[in-house]
Motif scaffolding. Structure first.
Motif, PDB file in Angstrom:
ATOM      1  N   TRP A   1      34.324  55.659  44.279  1.00  0.00           N
ATOM      2  CA  TRP A   1      33.390  54.507  44.618  1.00  0.00           C
ATOM      3  C   TRP A   1      34.311  53.306  44.785  1.00  0.00           C
ATOM      4  O   TRP A   1      35.010  52.690  43.891  1.00  0.00           O
ATOM      5  N   ASN A   2      33.807  52.800  46.129  1.00  0.00           N
ATOM      6  CA  ASN A   2      34.590  51.538  46.221  1.00  0.00           C
ATOM      7  C   ASN A   2      33.584  50.084  46.242  1.00  0.00           C
ATOM      8  O   ASN A   2      34.167  49.117  46.449  1.00  0.00           O
ATOM      9  N   PHE A   3      32.225  50.566  46.121  1.00  0.00           N
ATOM     10  CA  PHE A   3      31.347  49.603  45.933  1.00  0.00           C
ATOM     11  C   PHE A   3      31.082  48.729  46.981  1.00  0.00           C
ATOM     12  O   PHE A   3      30.545  47.612  47.052  1.00  0.00           O
ATOM     13  N   ASN A   4      31.807  48.854  48.155  1.00  0.00           N
ATOM     14  CA  ASN A   4      31.718  47.930  49.290  1.00  0.00           C
ATOM     15  C   ASN A   4      30.212  47.945  49.985  1.00  0.00           C
ATOM     16  O   ASN A   4      29.961  47.051  50.863  1.00  0.00           O
ATOM     17  N   ASP A   5      29.253  48.870  49.615  1.00  0.00           N
ATOM     18  CA  ASP A   5      27.809  48.634  50.030  1.00  0.00           C
ATOM     19  C   ASP A   5      27.004  48.300  49.035  1.00  0.00           C
ATOM     20  O   ASP A   5      25.748  48.450  49.178  1.00  0.00           O
TER      21      ASP A   5
ATOM     22  N   ALA B   1      33.293  39.881  45.013  1.00  0.00           N
ATOM     23  CA  ALA B   1      34.279  40.522  45.872  1.00  0.00           C
ATOM     24  C   ALA B   1      35.374  41.303  44.985  1.00  0.00           C
ATOM     25  O   ALA B   1      35.560  41.360  43.995  1.00  0.00           O
ATOM     26  N   GLY B   2      35.801  42.315  45.847  1.00  0.00           N
ATOM     27  CA  GLY B   2      36.612  43.476  45.316  1.00  0.00           C
ATOM     28  C   GLY B   2      38.090  43.338  45.665  1.00  0.00           C
ATOM     29  O   GLY B   2      38.545  42.032  45.814  1.00  0.00           O
ATOM     30  N   THR B   3      38.531  44.495  45.563  1.00  0.00           N
ATOM     31  CA  THR B   3      40.275  44.427  45.607  1.00  0.00           C
ATOM     32  C   THR B   3      40.666  45.781  46.567  1.00  0.00           C
ATOM     33  O   THR B   3      39.626  46.736  46.461  1.00  0.00           O
ATOM     34  N   THR B   4      41.924  45.853  46.944  1.00  0.00           N
ATOM     35  CA  THR B   4      42.295  46.952  47.604  1.00  0.00           C
ATOM     36  C   THR B   4      43.149  47.721  46.510  1.00  0.00           C
ATOM     37  O   THR B   4      43.817  48.881  46.900  1.00  0.00           O
TER      38      THR B   4
ATOM     39  N   ASP C   1      39.879  52.455  52.474  1.00  0.00           N
ATOM     40  CA  ASP C   1      38.779  51.314  52.151  1.00  0.00           C
ATOM     41  C   ASP C   1      39.349  49.655  52.022  1.00  0.00           C
ATOM     42  O   ASP C   1      40.370  49.582  51.586  1.00  0.00           O
ATOM     43  N   LEU C   2      38.430  48.880  52.389  1.00  0.00           N
ATOM     44  CA  LEU C   2      38.643  47.507  52.609  1.00  0.00           C
ATOM     45  C   LEU C   2      38.321  47.047  51.026  1.00  0.00           C
ATOM     46  O   LEU C   2      37.819  47.741  50.154  1.00  0.00           O
ATOM     47  N   ALA C   3      38.868  45.659  50.655  1.00  0.00           N
ATOM     48  CA  ALA C   3      38.435  45.365  49.341  1.00  0.00           C
ATOM     49  C   ALA C   3      36.992  45.199  49.181  1.00  0.00           C
ATOM     50  O   ALA C   3      36.478  45.569  48.052  1.00  0.00           O
ATOM     51  N   GLY C   4      36.211  44.661  50.122  1.00  0.00           N
ATOM     52  CA  GLY C   4      34.692  44.578  50.150  1.00  0.00           C
ATOM     53  C   GLY C   4      34.232  43.995  48.776  1.00  0.00           C
ATOM     54  O   GLY C   4      34.643  42.788  48.175  1.00  0.00           O
ATOM     55  N   GLN C   5      33.447  44.834  48.118  1.00  0.00           N
ATOM     56  CA  GLN C   5      32.683  44.380  46.995  1.00  0.00           C
ATOM     57  C   GLN C   5      33.172  45.018  45.760  1.00  0.00           C
ATOM     58  O   GLN C   5      33.726  46.176  45.922  1.00  0.00           O
ATOM     59  N   ALA C   6      32.991  44.586  44.615  1.00  0.00           N
ATOM     60  CA  ALA C   6      33.251  45.296  43.387  1.00  0.00           C
ATOM     61  C   ALA C   6      31.861  45.313  42.234  1.00  0.00           C
ATOM     62  O   ALA C   6      31.274  44.503  42.487  1.00  0.00           O
ATOM     63  N   LEU C   7      32.019  46.401  41.479  1.00  0.00           N
ATOM     64  CA  LEU C   7      30.678  46.203  40.516  1.00  0.00           C
ATOM     65  C   LEU C   7      31.207  45.219  39.545  1.00  0.00           C
ATOM     66  O   LEU C   7      32.145  45.125  39.223  1.00  0.00           O
TER      67      LEU C   7
ATOM     68  N   ILE D   1      34.929  45.881  38.342  1.00  0.00           N
ATOM     69  CA  ILE D   1      35.365  47.203  38.348  1.00  0.00           C
ATOM     70  C   ILE D   1      35.429  47.697  40.005  1.00  0.00           C
ATOM     71  O   ILE D   1      34.406  47.697  40.572  1.00  0.00           O
ATOM     72  N   ASP D   2      36.440  48.309  40.603  1.00  0.00           N
ATOM     73  CA  ASP D   2      36.281  48.729  42.114  1.00  0.00           C
ATOM     74  C   ASP D   2      37.291  49.924  41.915  1.00  0.00           C
ATOM     75  O   ASP D   2      38.058  50.104  41.234  1.00  0.00           O
ATOM     76  N   ASN D   3      37.048  50.542  43.001  1.00  0.00           N
ATOM     77  CA  ASN D   3      37.886  51.930  43.554  1.00  0.00           C
ATOM     78  C   ASN D   3      37.857  52.840  42.118  1.00  0.00           C
ATOM     79  O   ASN D   3      39.167  53.067  42.047  1.00  0.00           O
ATOM     80  N   ILE D   4      36.823  53.065  41.687  1.00  0.00           N
ATOM     81  CA  ILE D   4      36.820  54.183  40.587  1.00  0.00           C
ATOM     82  C   ILE D   4      37.182  55.425  41.258  1.00  0.00           C
ATOM     83  O   ILE D   4      36.508  55.946  42.196  1.00  0.00           O
TER      84      ILE D   4
HETATM   85 CA   LIG Z   1      35.652  47.364  46.971  1.00  0.00          CA
END
Ligand SMILES: [Ca+2]
Ligand SMILES: [Ca+2]
Length: 244
Positions: free
Chosen positions: A39-43, A68-71, A78-84, A190-193
């Motif tokens: 799960w990257n949450f980018n969407d 805002a997420g992280t790599t 996957d890009l950093a994109g979004q996070a939960l 939380i990001d990139n589970i």
């Molecule tokens: Ca992300």
């Protein structure tokens, strides 16, 4: 008049096709054998982004958002994109609530769960990771973790290799129970589970050297067949042509 088929062209296509299929199969198995769900949450939703699995939460919907997420721990480019992002909620009602992710581990062992996280000073600061063998009863794994104030570059990793019941289990599930929030807007991101494992069928996946050996064998068969066809063609051409 005879129509002479182009044997070289006709035979080259199947052989090349076989090579391409073998290489693609070997490459795809090597690239995707380990990650069961990501799960990257980018969407900006809870749907799994790579692999298969479901993620649900008991956190109040009004306190579930994306920021805002992280790599850190990102996979497959996957890009950093979004996070939960999960907030404490009114009256910190979300203390004791959770996110749960169900991921079948059929065909896999040595299960590892990892993710990137960060928390604000009044966010959840005592979070318990759990696993389940049946998707119903959850068991604490390790002590509660405290999120750092920034994602950083090192993920939180839970290696569950010793929990043999999680191997090859279609009902495997994982949970994070959040506690310790002291304000309604205090939050954790939380990001990139990632849920990953080792394929129990890896012994049957051809090693690159085996693939090359197989291809060279096919190449030998192909050359023998070409020689045989060339002889047959030469014999045909030597025969008298009775057609007018
Ligand atoms: Ca992300
Ligand atoms: Ca998604």
């Amino acid at each position: 008049m005879f129509i002479t088929p182009d044997f070289r062209r006709a035979r080259r296509i199947p052989f090349n096709l076989i090579c391409a299929v073998l290489i693609c199969v070997a490459a795809s198995q090597a690239a995707t054998a380990d990650e069961l769900a990501v799960w990257n949450f980018n969407d900006s939703n809870l749907n799994v982004d790579h692999g298969s699995g479901t993620l649900t939460t008991t956190i109040n919907a009004a306190n579930v958002s994306f920021a805002a997420g992280t790599t850190n721990n990102a996979r497959q480019g996957d890009l950093a994109g979004q996070a939960l992002s999960l907030q404490g909620g009114t009256g910190t009602a979300n203390n004791g609530r959770n996110i749960t992710f169900n991921v079948s581990t059929l065909g896999f062992s040595n299960i590892i769960v990892s993710f990137a996280t960060q928390g604000t000073s009044t966010g959840f600061n005592s979070n318990q990771f759990q696993y389940s063998l049946d998707g119903i009863s959850f068991i604490d794994f390790g002590p509660p973790y405290v999120p750092a104030t920034a994602f950083g570059t090192v993920p939180i990793v839970f290696s569950l290799a010793a929990i043999v019941g999680l191997n090859d289990n279609p009902n495997a599930a994982f949970r994070i129970v959040f506690n310790g929030a002291t304000s309604s807007t205090g939050n954790n991101r939380i990001d990139n589970i990632v849920v990953e494992g080792t394929s129990t069928e890896s012994a049957t996946i051809p090693e690159p050297a085996s693939v090359l050996l197989l291809l060279s064998g096919l190449g030998g068969i192909y050359k023998i067949r070409r020689k045989k066809m060339a002889k047959e063609r030469a014999a045909t051409e030597r025969r008298p042509n009775h057609c007018t």
